[in-house]
Design a protein around this motif. Structure first.
Motif, PDB file in Angstrom:
ATOM      1  N   LEU A  55      41.651  51.247  17.168  1.00 56.62           N
ATOM      2  CA  LEU A  55      42.475  52.603  17.841  1.00 56.62           C
ATOM      3  C   LEU A  55      42.127  53.765  17.717  1.00 56.62           C
ATOM      4  O   LEU A  55      41.373  54.372  17.628  1.00 56.62           O
ATOM      5  N   PHE A  56      43.089  53.764  16.448  1.00 59.56           N
ATOM      6  CA  PHE A  56      42.716  55.256  15.639  1.00 59.56           C
ATOM      7  C   PHE A  56      42.819  54.578  14.509  1.00 59.56           C
ATOM      8  O   PHE A  56      43.781  53.975  13.322  1.00 59.56           O
ATOM      9  N   ASN A  57      42.766  56.036  13.209  1.00 58.34           N
ATOM     10  CA  ASN A  57      42.455  55.886  11.851  1.00 58.34           C
ATOM     11  C   ASN A  57      43.530  57.477  12.015  1.00 58.34           C
ATOM     12  O   ASN A  57      42.992  58.690  12.400  1.00 58.34           O
ATOM     13  N   THR A  58      44.170  57.722  11.395  1.00 62.05           N
ATOM     14  CA  THR A  58      44.671  59.353  10.695  1.00 62.05           C
ATOM     15  C   THR A  58      44.889  59.829   9.289  1.00 62.05           C
ATOM     16  O   THR A  58      45.660  58.751   8.462  1.00 62.05           O
ATOM     17  N   GLU A 174      33.316  51.070   9.956  1.00 63.22           N
ATOM     18  CA  GLU A 174      33.694  50.199   9.339  1.00 63.22           C
ATOM     19  C   GLU A 174      32.894  48.834  10.002  1.00 63.22           C
ATOM     20  O   GLU A 174      31.562  48.848  10.636  1.00 63.22           O
ATOM     21  N   LEU A 175      33.115  47.690   9.293  1.00 60.84           N
ATOM     22  CA  LEU A 175      32.014  46.572  10.002  1.00 60.84           C
ATOM     23  C   LEU A 175      32.699  45.879  11.574  1.00 60.84           C
ATOM     24  O   LEU A 175      31.866  45.829  12.383  1.00 60.84           O
ATOM     25  N   ILE A 176      33.937  46.475  11.842  1.00 63.65           N
ATOM     26  CA  ILE A 176      34.255  46.679  13.441  1.00 63.65           C
ATOM     27  C   ILE A 176      34.075  48.311  14.020  1.00 63.65           C
ATOM     28  O   ILE A 176      34.548  48.902  13.497  1.00 63.65           O
ATOM     29  N   PRO A 177      34.309  48.222  15.166  1.00 62.29           N
ATOM     30  CA  PRO A 177      34.003  49.770  15.979  1.00 62.29           C
ATOM     31  C   PRO A 177      34.842  50.384  15.785  1.00 62.29           C
ATOM     32  O   PRO A 177      36.594  49.579  15.508  1.00 62.29           O
ATOM     33  N   THR A 178      35.068  51.554  15.739  1.00 58.12           N
ATOM     34  CA  THR A 178      36.142  52.701  16.175  1.00 58.12           C
ATOM     35  C   THR A 178      36.133  53.119  17.052  1.00 58.12           C
ATOM     36  O   THR A 178      35.455  54.019  16.813  1.00 58.12           O
ATOM     37  N   ARG A 179      37.503  53.209  18.287  1.00 57.63           N
ATOM     38  CA  ARG A 179      37.467  53.700  19.040  1.00 57.63           C
ATOM     39  C   ARG A 179      37.548  55.848  18.474  1.00 57.63           C
ATOM     40  O   ARG A 179      36.777  56.550  19.399  1.00 57.63           O
ATOM     41  N   TYR A 180      38.026  56.276  17.244  1.00 57.63           N
ATOM     42  CA  TYR A 180      38.282  57.392  17.454  1.00 57.63           C
ATOM     43  C   TYR A 180      38.216  57.964  16.001  1.00 57.63           C
ATOM     44  O   TYR A 180      39.852  56.767  15.152  1.00 57.63           O
ATOM     45  N   SER A 181      38.056  58.220  14.914  1.00 54.51           N
ATOM     46  CA  SER A 181      38.515  58.408  13.827  1.00 54.51           C
ATOM     47  C   SER A 181      38.517  59.967  13.132  1.00 54.51           C
ATOM     48  O   SER A 181      37.435  61.314  13.800  1.00 54.51           O
ATOM     49  N   GLU A 182      39.437  60.911  12.622  1.00 54.56           N
ATOM     50  CA  GLU A 182      39.326  62.382  12.499  1.00 54.56           C
ATOM     51  C   GLU A 182      39.762  62.167  10.952  1.00 54.56           C
ATOM     52  O   GLU A 182      41.313  61.932  10.657  1.00 54.56           O
ATOM     53  N   TYR A 183      39.286  63.307   9.804  1.00 54.14           N
ATOM     54  CA  TYR A 183      40.246  63.451   9.055  1.00 54.14           C
ATOM     55  C   TYR A 183      40.602  65.167   8.867  1.00 54.14           C
ATOM     56  O   TYR A 183      39.554  65.972   9.183  1.00 54.14           O
ATOM     57  N   GLN A 184      41.818  65.080   8.641  1.00 57.84           N
ATOM     58  CA  GLN A 184      41.769  66.506   8.088  1.00 57.84           C
ATOM     59  C   GLN A 184      42.418  67.356   6.693  1.00 57.84           C
ATOM     60  O   GLN A 184      42.965  66.106   5.894  1.00 57.84           O
ATOM     61  N   ALA A 185      41.450  67.587   5.985  1.00 60.95           N
ATOM     62  CA  ALA A 185      41.318  67.943   4.472  1.00 60.95           C
ATOM     63  C   ALA A 185      41.570  69.620   3.747  1.00 60.95           C
ATOM     64  O   ALA A 185      41.093  70.070   3.999  1.00 60.95           O
ATOM     65  N   GLU A 186      42.864  70.027   3.292  1.00 55.10           N
ATOM     66  CA  GLU A 186      43.432  70.909   3.340  1.00 55.10           C
ATOM     67  C   GLU A 186      43.486  70.977   1.824  1.00 55.10           C
ATOM     68  O   GLU A 186      44.177  70.424   0.450  1.00 55.10           O
ATOM     69  N   VAL A 187      42.344  72.391   1.523  1.00 50.42           N
ATOM     70  CA  VAL A 187      41.998  72.446  -0.135  1.00 50.42           C
ATOM     71  C   VAL A 187      42.807  73.835  -0.051  1.00 50.42           C
ATOM     72  O   VAL A 187      42.711  74.910   0.077  1.00 50.42           O
ATOM     73  N   LYS A 188      43.600  73.987  -1.141  1.00 49.06           N
ATOM     74  CA  LYS A 188      44.353  75.039  -1.560  1.00 49.06           C
ATOM     75  C   LYS A 188      43.693  75.724  -2.088  1.00 49.06           C
ATOM     76  O   LYS A 188      42.304  75.546  -2.831  1.00 49.06           O
ATOM     77  N   TYR A 189      43.491  77.307  -2.365  1.00 52.96           N
ATOM     78  CA  TYR A 189      42.939  78.536  -3.067  1.00 52.96           C
ATOM     79  C   TYR A 189      43.222  77.514  -4.915  1.00 52.96           C
ATOM     80  O   TYR A 189      44.035  78.027  -5.264  1.00 52.96           O
ATOM     81  N   GLY A 190      42.149  78.338  -5.263  1.00 53.07           N
ATOM     82  CA  GLY A 190      41.747  78.206  -6.519  1.00 53.07           C
ATOM     83  C   GLY A 190      40.924  77.017  -6.557  1.00 53.07           C
ATOM     84  O   GLY A 190      40.247  76.810  -7.930  1.00 53.07           O
ATOM     85  N   TYR A 191      40.906  75.903  -5.821  1.00 49.85           N
ATOM     86  CA  TYR A 191      39.771  74.856  -5.665  1.00 49.85           C
ATOM     87  C   TYR A 191      38.341  74.665  -4.955  1.00 49.85           C
ATOM     88  O   TYR A 191      38.822  75.585  -4.005  1.00 49.85           O
ATOM     89  N   SER A 192      37.557  74.818  -5.359  1.00 48.80           N
ATOM     90  CA  SER A 192      36.497  74.224  -4.207  1.00 48.80           C
ATOM     91  C   SER A 192      35.825  73.244  -4.509  1.00 48.80           C
ATOM     92  O   SER A 192      35.746  72.645  -5.375  1.00 48.80           O
ATOM     93  N   PHE A 193      35.515  72.571  -3.447  1.00 47.38           N
ATOM     94  CA  PHE A 193      33.601  71.519  -3.185  1.00 47.38           C
ATOM     95  C   PHE A 193      32.995  71.467  -2.272  1.00 47.38           C
ATOM     96  O   PHE A 193      33.389  72.423  -1.747  1.00 47.38           O
TER      97      PHE A 193
END
Length: 639
Positions: A55-58, A174-193
């Motif tokens: 149904l969702f992942n957070t 995934e192998l099963i369907p996903t209705r909604y998927s959202e990811y929040q990534a907070e990268v602090k100053y001094g790190y770079s990706f």
């Protein structure tokens, strides 16, 4: 430099157990709070036959006070039927080496509608276990309680790493369907990706912005209505083909040279080939009296292969040490091949090593140096200045002078311990594996066919057939030959040349076939019998994964069908040639009549081994046309 050790094991195992995915739900449903509409759901709106749906992942990943990283995960799954109850079984795998990762704050409940009211069943924390997987991996294991068709499973936990550059990447699919998927990534100053996105459908959210007051950069990615991933024919690893977002350190001191040097310094890899094996002196002395290096290589390879049985585990290191594995006559693939490496060295041969990620584990990437995907070691021995033997003594049907087919076409790390030289290479072969089929059959006026079949399979076709036979047994192997044809009977099946690995594997059997659709005046039959290529694997209009045939192949199918007395040919498929635009696959059919028999000859040649998803439509169309031609019928008429 820190590495995302958790990524491969963490996501792939979760995925295989229907419990992967690190995402956020836009409506921010609180743990344990649910709309009854979700409990009343009976199917997924965009994948009707799904047994369960996410149904969702957070997930929100952010830095801690001491520059570790916490990722808070909230995941909710709807179970539609009994088959979907397997989603209650969860394994959260993580890297435990050096205590760098952990999973904590686990909460699990199941929600059900009982007499129109929501019933909540929490999981007893005492039923949450931590298990050791191997030297570097652990897993949190639990089963959500009271799960049945109609249930909703709600899970929260926190994944933690103490390594500041081990920023979590994750998968939307995934192998099963996903209705909604959202990811929040907070990268602090001094790190770079560097952010690498793998997607086959559009993001509904794809943004990044600075939060100056918190001195960080916030990334938000979201997808909706993500179909369950379907395993496809001729694909590589699942994880390599899933939709996801990956965070890679923008500046890393890690490269393949450093990885190679570190491997040489580890006791469970680089420290192994200096350890003596019990009774090895007799083997080494026997090898030293042989006249050529090739004789030594063949002798030692066969000695190791026949002494130590592969335990069907691929790891990048020795679990118990190669002396112990040698004494127990069983070991993982790296242990077996490090034994081979040691004995070759002690016998005066100069081998080097190759490390790789197997196809099911995930191929190593040239621009992403990492230990994560290394899970197997094999041996390389020079023949001359340009050619090498690649040896894997863990394979039952492998030979010393033929590169195992599962090593072809994937990136490998060369390791030369003496020169401290490390390169990325890819093994290829231009030698096709052939399959020759001879069908000699007779038809009778009542619409029945009987005859004999000979099949000769060489090179990799030989090995792959024997591996399949060992795995599934004779009964299922013969069922596969029948290809679900209940009108076909097989008898007197036998293999020849089992012990002579330089000769083609030969299969002989007799058959009887009831021809459907025939009557007193007409007999219809398709000569597409025992071709060895099976049913068309490319029926789907779309393709999620690249196509990987692994090695080039040639099929030659020869059929001789004696006409029944009183019948003549009424319709015969025409001789024709079909080719891909780039000539990478060709199909040739030659037909005719000879001495009262229908004679049909097919030749199918696969020259190219890999096709991208973009090339799939042309490949699919070729296969569609080829199978239509293979299935064209011969019509015999009475009189």
């Amino acid at each position: 430099m820190a590495k995302p050790h958790h990524l491969k094991r963490f996501y792939l195992l979760l995925f295989l157990l229907y419990s992967s995915g690190i995402t956020l739900y836009a409506q921010k449903a609180a743990f344990g709070q649910i709309d009854t509409a979700d409990l009343k759901l009976t199917s997924c709106s965009f994948e009707k036959n799904a047994s369960a749906m996410v149904l969702f992942n957070t997930a929100k990943a952010s830095y801690t006070k001491y520059d570790g990283i916490d990722m808070e995960v909230h995941r909710r799954v709807k179970v539609f039927n009994e088959q979907g109850t397997v989603t209650a079984n969860v394994k959260l795998q993580y890297y435990s080496g050096g205590h760098n990762e952990d999973i904590k704050n686990i909460q699990v409940i199941s929600l059900n509608l009982v007499d129109g009211k929501i019933a909540i069943t929490p999981l007893d924390p005492k039923l949450i276990y931590v298990q050791k997987v191997d030297k570097t991996q652990k897993q949190v294991v639990f089963t959500a309680p009271a799960v049945k068709a109609g249930s909703v499973i709600d899970i929260k936990y926190t994944w933690h790493t103490s390594l500041s550059y081990n920023f979590p990447s994750w998968l939307f699919q995934e192998l099963i369907p996903t209705r909604y998927s959202e990811y929040q990534a907070e990268v602090k100053y001094g790190y770079s990706f560097n952010v690498i996105k793998k997607s086959t459908q559009p993001f509904v959210t794809d943004t990044a912005y600075l939060v100056k007051e918190q001195r960080l950069k916030r990334h938000v990615y979201a997808m909706s209505n993500i179909p369950g991933f379907k395993l496809e024919a001729y694909m590589g690893s699942v994880e390599d083909n899933l939709q996801g977002v990956y965070f890679k350190p923008a500046q890393s001191e890690m490269d393949w040279n450093m990885i190679g040097l570190r491997l040489l310094l580890t006791t469970d890899f680089g420290g192994q080939w200096n350890l003596p094996l019990k009774g090895e002196k007799d083997i080494i002395n026997e090898a030293k009296v042989l006249k050529t290096d090739e004789d030594k290589i063949a002798y030692i390879f066969n000695t190791v292969k026949n002494t130590v049985r592969w335990n069907e585990t691929d790891l990048a290191y020795s679990e118990k040490g190669i002396p112990a594995a040698w004494a127990l006559h069983t070991g993982n693939s790296t242990e077996i091949n490090l034994m081979l490496y040691r004995l070759l060295m002690q016998s005066g041969v100069k081998p080097t090593l190759l490390m790789l990620g197997t196809r099911d584990h995930g191929e190593i990437e040239f621009n992403n140096p990492s230990f994560d995907r290394l899970n197997k070691t094999v041996v390389r021995v020079p023949i001359d200045s340009l050619q090498y033997y690649v040896l894997d003594a863990s394979g039952k049907y492998n030979t010393y002078n033929s590169t195992p087919y599962d090593l072809l076409g994937i990136n490998m790390l060369t390791i030369d311990p003496d020169k401290k030289d490390f390169q990325i290479v890819k093994l290829k072969t231009a030698l096709p594996s052939t399959e020759i089929v001879l069908v000699d059959a007779s038809l009778n006026p009542t619409g029945k066919m009987d005859g004999s079949v000979q099949v000769a399979s060489s090179n990799y076709k030989r090995i792959s057939k024997l591996e399949v036979y060992d795995k599934i047994g004779e009964k299922k192997y013969l069922e596969a030959i029948k290809d679900d044809n209940n009108n076909l009977q097989l008898s007197d099946f036998k293999f020849s040349n089992l012990e002579a690995d330089t000769l083609p594997l030969r299969e002989d059997f007799n058959f009887k076939l009831e021809l459907t659709g025939s009557d007193d005046n007409y007999i219809y039959f398709s000569p597409n019998l025992f071709t060895g290529i099976g049913a068309n694997p490319f029926l789907s209009e779309s393709r999620l994964a690249d196509v990987d045939f692994i090695f080039p192949s040639t099929y030659s199918i020869n059929g001789n069908y004696k006409l029944p007395v009183g019948f003549k040919i009424d319709a015969l498929p025409k001789s024709t040639i079909l080719s891909m635009p780039d000539q990478s696959v060709t199909f040739k059919r030659t037909t005719g009549e000879n001495n009262g028999a229908v004679v049909i000859h097919y030749v199918i040649i696969f020259r190219k081994t890999k096709y991208t998803r973009d090339e799939y439509p042309a490949l699919r169309q070729f296969f569609k046309t080829m199978y239509e031609m293979l299935n064209e019928q011969v019509v015999l008429k009475k009189g």
